[in-house]
Design an enzyme around this catalytic site. Structure first.
Site, PDB file in Angstrom:
ATOM      1  N   THR A  74       0.848  -1.201   0.000  1.00  0.00           N
ATOM      2  CA  THR A  74       0.000   0.000   0.000  1.00  0.00           C
ATOM      3  C   THR A  74       0.878   1.244   0.000  1.00  0.00           C
ATOM      4  O   THR A  74       0.685   2.157  -0.812  1.00  0.00           O
ATOM      5  CB  THR A  74      -0.926   0.000   1.236  1.00  0.00           C
ATOM      6  N   ASN A 153      -5.199  -9.757  -7.577  1.00  0.00           N
ATOM      7  CA  ASN A 153      -5.385 -10.415  -6.283  1.00  0.00           C
ATOM      8  C   ASN A 153      -6.738 -11.102  -6.137  1.00  0.00           C
ATOM      9  O   ASN A 153      -6.942 -11.863  -5.204  1.00  0.00           O
ATOM     10  CB  ASN A 153      -5.189  -9.409  -5.148  1.00  0.00           C
ATOM     11  N   GLN A 181       1.114  -9.804  -5.949  1.00  0.00           N
ATOM     12  CA  GLN A 181       0.675 -11.199  -6.103  1.00  0.00           C
ATOM     13  C   GLN A 181       1.584 -11.987  -7.053  1.00  0.00           C
ATOM     14  O   GLN A 181       1.367 -13.188  -7.252  1.00  0.00           O
ATOM     15  CB  GLN A 181      -0.771 -11.251  -6.623  1.00  0.00           C
ATOM     16  N   SER A 201       4.889  -6.762  -1.107  1.00  0.00           N
ATOM     17  CA  SER A 201       4.693  -6.804   0.337  1.00  0.00           C
ATOM     18  C   SER A 201       5.234  -8.107   0.910  1.00  0.00           C
ATOM     19  O   SER A 201       5.155  -9.147   0.243  1.00  0.00           O
ATOM     20  CB  SER A 201       3.187  -6.753   0.606  1.00  0.00           C
ATOM     21  N   GLY A 202       5.729  -8.075   2.148  1.00  0.00           N
ATOM     22  CA  GLY A 202       6.283  -9.280   2.760  1.00  0.00           C
ATOM     23  C   GLY A 202       5.251 -10.343   3.118  1.00  0.00           C
ATOM     24  O   GLY A 202       5.482 -11.539   2.951  1.00  0.00           O
ATOM     25  N   HIS A 203       4.084  -9.896   3.595  1.00  0.00           N
ATOM     26  CA  HIS A 203       3.152 -10.875   4.179  1.00  0.00           C
ATOM     27  C   HIS A 203       2.357 -11.673   3.145  1.00  0.00           C
ATOM     28  O   HIS A 203       1.593 -12.556   3.506  1.00  0.00           O
ATOM     29  CB  HIS A 203       2.199 -10.189   5.164  1.00  0.00           C
ATOM     30  N   THR A 242      12.657   5.003  10.956  1.00  0.00           N
ATOM     31  CA  THR A 242      13.573   3.943  11.377  1.00  0.00           C
ATOM     32  C   THR A 242      13.217   2.632  10.697  1.00  0.00           C
ATOM     33  O   THR A 242      12.049   2.256  10.646  1.00  0.00           O
ATOM     34  CB  THR A 242      13.513   3.785  12.910  1.00  0.00           C
ATOM     35  N   CYS A 328      -9.911  -6.745   0.947  1.00  0.00           N
ATOM     36  CA  CYS A 328      -9.672  -5.325   1.202  1.00  0.00           C
ATOM     37  C   CYS A 328     -10.931  -4.499   1.008  1.00  0.00           C
ATOM     38  O   CYS A 328     -10.999  -3.354   1.403  1.00  0.00           O
ATOM     39  CB  CYS A 328      -8.594  -4.792   0.271  1.00  0.00           C
TER      40      CYS A 328
HETATM   41  C1  LIG Z   1      -2.274  -7.187  -0.534  1.00  0.00           C
HETATM   42  C2  LIG Z   1      -2.092  -6.356  -1.720  1.00  0.00           C
HETATM   43  C3  LIG Z   1      -1.713  -5.011  -1.615  1.00  0.00           C
HETATM   44  C4  LIG Z   1      -1.545  -4.320  -0.271  1.00  0.00           C
HETATM   45  O1  LIG Z   1      -0.518  -4.849   0.483  1.00  0.00           O
HETATM   46  P1  LIG Z   1      -0.344  -4.364   2.008  1.00  0.00           P
HETATM   47  O2  LIG Z   1       0.728  -5.199   2.532  1.00  0.00           O
HETATM   48  O3  LIG Z   1      -1.656  -4.605   2.674  1.00  0.00           O
HETATM   49  O4  LIG Z   1      -0.020  -2.928   1.986  1.00  0.00           O
HETATM   50  C5  LIG Z   1      -1.528  -4.277  -2.761  1.00  0.00           C
HETATM   51  N1  LIG Z   1      -1.709  -4.837  -3.973  1.00  0.00           N
HETATM   52  C6  LIG Z   1      -2.063  -6.124  -4.125  1.00  0.00           C
HETATM   53  C7  LIG Z   1      -2.221  -6.679  -5.488  1.00  0.00           C
HETATM   54  C8  LIG Z   1      -2.265  -6.922  -3.009  1.00  0.00           C
HETATM   55  O5  LIG Z   1      -2.636  -8.197  -3.158  1.00  0.00           O
END
Ligand SMILES: *Cc1c(COP(=O)(O)O)cnc(C)c1O
Length: 393
Positions: A74, A153, A181, A201-203, A242, A328
């Site tokens: 994001t 996504n 993705q 994104s990491g998660h 940081t 989302c």
């Molecule tokens: C999950 C996702 C995001 C947002 O990632 P965050 O870690 O929540 O900021 C943005 N773009 C896509 C395509 C996603 O699947």
């Protein structure tokens, strides 16, 4: 407690234990601030951050100084889109993106449109693909940025990113892609692409939450962007704050694991996905695949079970975590903007379920989900059949 099956891996993923393990010492022992130049605590943290940056760059075939750490996709999308818009507003005020983008891209563009930028939202075909001819026609002398997501996504459709990046570069327009993705699932080779900026994104790749990357190409002509976070001048002044050292170390490990096991994991998950799709289509009538039949990420299955309300099916699948549309935007009952962009019927939009397979799903879980979905869809259809009959009487 009921044992839950997790099949919502487009929303987030479980952290891989191997990732958690390498992170832990950076919470307890090596808790220094990498910006502290005057003692060992700082040096150790900085070394860890730079080692992670090198590793991430290597996996994407990029240079370490092209990797900027953020809090997630994001933030990366906001920084890329608003940062480019502000830096190049003197050249033009037109941005092209796509109707099926993630909200963080759409809302960043919306923010800019209120500030006087003109935004073009490209339509997609029935599979979610951008038509390159439409893209070409939309470009004008005022266009400064094109932003197209790598893989969707909700429906998993993979765009023809290298062709789109090539068109952008030929027309002297900066190209950004939200690859959240795609990273970890598709081989990404930034030196041999014309992508200028890339977010992830990491998660979403079995790493921690709260960490992300914005790749910024460092090749002449250099891409300039205006930082969106002011402060201590971290990350070459582009993103103050940081650094989240444990998460950065974890992100690099997560990417390493994805890279190492990419082929076998993609094979395993696409086999699971294909089995689910085949079984649903063979055992139920009026079931439709949403998204591209072949050009899609291996772990995505988006299916409409006609005559079944998505929320009713999700309730009935109580020990299975799946989602309707995108997690989302569950706050709005409008129905998915992605499925709408495919111009699907309302009944197809409101009966769509997204299954997002992941590293920790097992063959037993897949079989359980197949059986349970088929049983519950049949049950719900019977119920709605009798309900409708009553109305007729
Ligand atoms: C999950 C996702 C995001 C947002 O990632 P965050 O870690 O929540 O900021 C943005 N773009 C896509 C395509 C996603 O699947």
């Amino acid at each position: 407690m009921m044992k839950m099956i997790y099949m919502d891996n487009h929303a987030t993923t479980q952290i891989d234990p191997r990732v958690l393990e390498v992170m832990l010492p950076y919470f307890t022992e090596h808790y220094g601030n990498p910006a502290s130049r005057q003692h060992r605590f700082g040096w150790v943290a900085e070394e860890a951050v730079e080692a992670a940056r090198n590793k991430i760059a290597k996996f994407l075939n990029a240079e370490p100084n092209e990797i900027i750490f953020t809090s997630g996709a994001t933030e990366s999308n906001n920084l890329a889109i608003k940062g480019i818009a502000e830096a190049y507003a003197y050249k033009g005020r037109h941005i092209i993106t796509v109707a099926t983008e993630h909200k963080s891209v759409l809302d960043s563009c919306d923010h800019l449109s209120k500030a006087g930028f003109k935004i073009s939202y490209l339509p997609v075909d029935q599979y979610g693909l951008v038509d390159l001819n439409i893209l070409e026609r939309e470009i004008n002398s005022d266009t400064i940025l094109i932003s197209v997501m790598y893989a969707n996504n909700e429906i998993g459709t993979i765009q023809n990113i290298n062709e789109i990046a090539k068109i952008s570069t030929e027309r002297n327009i900066i190209f950004h892609t939200d690859a959240t993705q795609a990273v970890g699932k598709l081989k990404i080779d930034l030196k041999n692409s014309q992508i200028d900026l890339l977010s992830f994104s990491g998660h979403k790749i079995y790493g921690p939450k709260g960490i992300g990357v914005l790749y910024i190409k460092n090749k002449s002509p250099k891409v300039k962007l205006i930082p969106q976070m002011d402060g201590g001048g971290h990350e070459r002044g582009l993103r103050s704050g940081t650094l989240n050292v444990p998460a950065i170390v974890g992100l690099a490990k997560a990417l390493e694991l994805c890279d190492q096991f990419m082929d076998e994991e993609n094979k395993r998950l696409s086999e699971f996905r294909n089995k689910m799709q085949t079984e649903f289509l063979a055992n139920l009538e009026n079931v439709f695949l949403n998204g591209h039949p072949s050009q899609r990420i291996p772990n995505n299955l988006n299916i409409s079970f006609l005559h079944v309300e998505d929320t009713a099916l999700i309730m009935a699948l109580k020990d299975i975590a799946v989602s309707s549309g995108s997690a989302c935007s569950t706050a709005n009952a409008q129905g998915s903007h992605v499925l709408k962009a495919l111009r699907l019927s309302d009944s197809r939009i409101h009966s769509a379920i997204r299954f997002g397979l992941g590293r920790f799903n097992t063959a037993e879980e897949v079989d359980y989900v197949i059986d349970k979905v088929i049983v519950e869809v049949k049950k719900l259809r019977k119920l709605s059949f009798f309900k409708n009959k009553k109305v007729e009487l």
